[in-house]
Motif scaffolding. Sequence first.
Motif, mmCIF file in Angstrom:
data_model
loop_
_atom_site.group_PDB
_atom_site.id
_atom_site.type_symbol
_atom_site.label_atom_id
_atom_site.label_comp_id
_atom_site.label_asym_id
_atom_site.label_seq_id
_atom_site.Cartn_x
_atom_site.Cartn_y
_atom_site.Cartn_z
ATOM 1 N N UNK A 61 -51.423 48.476 -9.759
ATOM 2 C CA UNK A 61 -51.811 47.137 -9.215
ATOM 3 C C UNK A 61 -51.471 45.881 -10.011
ATOM 4 N N UNK A 62 -51.335 45.978 -11.163
ATOM 5 C CA UNK A 62 -50.965 44.877 -12.017
ATOM 6 C C UNK A 62 -49.570 44.712 -12.737
ATOM 7 N N UNK A 63 -48.758 45.627 -12.750
ATOM 8 C CA UNK A 63 -47.809 45.782 -13.242
ATOM 9 C C UNK A 63 -46.784 44.385 -12.956
ATOM 10 N N UNK A 64 -46.928 44.124 -11.712
ATOM 11 C CA UNK A 64 -45.664 43.086 -11.242
ATOM 12 C C UNK A 64 -46.437 41.617 -11.400
ATOM 13 N N UNK A 65 -48.038 41.783 -11.863
ATOM 14 C CA UNK A 65 -48.331 40.383 -11.681
ATOM 15 C C UNK A 65 -48.696 39.893 -13.374
ATOM 16 N N UNK A 66 -49.025 40.922 -14.165
ATOM 17 C CA UNK A 66 -49.761 40.591 -15.590
ATOM 18 C C UNK A 66 -48.455 39.916 -16.297
ATOM 19 N N UNK A 92 -46.529 49.488 -8.643
ATOM 20 C CA UNK A 92 -46.167 49.588 -7.242
ATOM 21 C C UNK A 92 -45.384 48.212 -6.855
ATOM 22 N N UNK A 93 -44.199 48.417 -6.145
ATOM 23 C CA UNK A 93 -43.549 47.294 -5.861
ATOM 24 C C UNK A 93 -43.925 46.987 -4.488
ATOM 25 N N UNK A 94 -44.744 47.700 -3.586
ATOM 26 C CA UNK A 94 -45.017 47.404 -2.358
ATOM 27 C C UNK A 94 -46.423 46.572 -2.434
ATOM 28 N N UNK A 121 -41.559 45.295 -18.167
ATOM 29 C CA UNK A 121 -42.727 46.214 -18.644
ATOM 30 C C UNK A 121 -42.272 46.333 -20.113
ATOM 31 N N UNK A 122 -41.382 45.717 -20.755
ATOM 32 C CA UNK A 122 -41.031 46.042 -22.140
ATOM 33 C C UNK A 122 -40.186 46.885 -22.498
ATOM 34 N N UNK A 123 -39.315 47.490 -21.657
ATOM 35 C CA UNK A 123 -38.244 48.665 -22.034
ATOM 36 C C UNK A 123 -37.091 48.146 -21.738
#
Length: 491
Positions: free
Chosen positions: A217-222, A248-250, A91-93
């Motif tokens: 919801x979207x942090x692990x797909x976008x 969310x990792x789940x 996520x850019x960090x």
Amino acid sequence: MTDTAGTGALPVEGVPAARVLDEIRALRAADRPTHGGRLFAYVYDPGVAGLDELAQAAHAESAHVNGLDPTAFPSLLAMENALVGAAARLLGGGPGTSAPDVVGSVTSGGTESLILAVKAARDARPDLTEPRIVVPVSGHAAFAKAAHYLRVALDPVPVDPVTLRPAVADVAAAIRPETVLVVASAPSYAHGVVDPVAEIAAVAAAAGVRCHVDACFGGWTLPWLRRLGAPVPPFDFTVPGVTSISVDLHKYAYAPKGVSVLLHRDAGLRAPQFFAYADWPGYTMVNPVIASTRSGGPIAAAYATLRHLGEDGYLRLAEVTRDAVAGLADAVRVVDGLRLLAEPESTVVCFTADDPELDLFVLVDELTARGWHTQPQLAYAGLPASVHLTVTAAVAPRVAEFGPALAEAAAAARAAGPVVLPPELLALAGSLTPEALTPDLIAGLAAGLGLGAGAAPDRMAAVNTLLQAAPVRLRERLLVEFVGLLQRPTW
């Protein structure tokens, strides 16, 4: 001989292990299917062979490890730090970025992450007696829960009925001197659209206010969809003014529940999230999250899942999911009377009905009867009722089956016609206040809708129709009472 084991959770005599497992399997038989690509909400199935077994084994290895004290269980600390680092890098960090000092915490899920983001923002401003947060109405309901729990005022911002996004000018206008946090979604859960994060973060920064991006919801797909060429707008720590992100990792990291990560741009921003207490004779308590005792099982399972799938695995799963989304959207487009509420931008397909003879709630029941489990969403503030599909990689092999099933269910819903509730019941729903609900009235409503102690009706269209007719506050109270009827002890 009398069976002294009984059927409750605490028998007089212990029950053999094999029989206990058989009992659980029998109970599970009534559940929605968690695998196989027919459930479009609540669970996230990658359809990867062997992944469940790996996650279960990793969970068992650390199930009894206690996250209360990281000095006693350094294995858990190491895995948590690894998960935070992976999320931050995605996520850019991290080192070499514009946000090199990102820190974070592993929580039990998105709701806890959002509550803690609000807590950190509130506690960073002890000078304010009436702190406030600015949240688009499309923001997750967990922000309202956080505001309620933490006694923070919630300032909702409307969304455009066409774009389903808030206007940046409206967000800016909602910021007050007491505002401690401004929220954006990437994407919103209900419709799957990404808010104008860069612009929202800019107005928050100009006002000196934190900006949290709910990417649960979207942090692990976008990020993976962007690598595949999708036009994903900036939403992460590459955006100046974004101070925290939840993921969310789940969900789309496909780890077992419940594991989420809350990231802050630096340690100073995270510090107010912690709770410490030494004014008692026991051990000094210090918690980065809400819970004190935490099982290491979910964290170990998440660690094993990420390690096993790797970047190449997630990229493949994102590609499969993207194609499944496109196929499901096409299936909606060809059914007369249905239309997409938003063009898919992530992993959500959301559609509504323009034909008054096609009752969406009846359609949902018809899909359920055919083995497809979708999520109805009630009309709200000018937005029509809709059907939400959370799409996972496991859906891909089912896409070809869904189109005919949807067309068949739509035809059956038209043939059945819309739900018609008695006029007096609709009038009651429109005029009652939550305070006017009596136990007898609630019992009568529940009985008329087929709701009983510990049991829900097979078809929910009548329940949803009544809820939609009720004002928001009455709707909330009815839901509380109806769910309360389901949750009754067994003796």
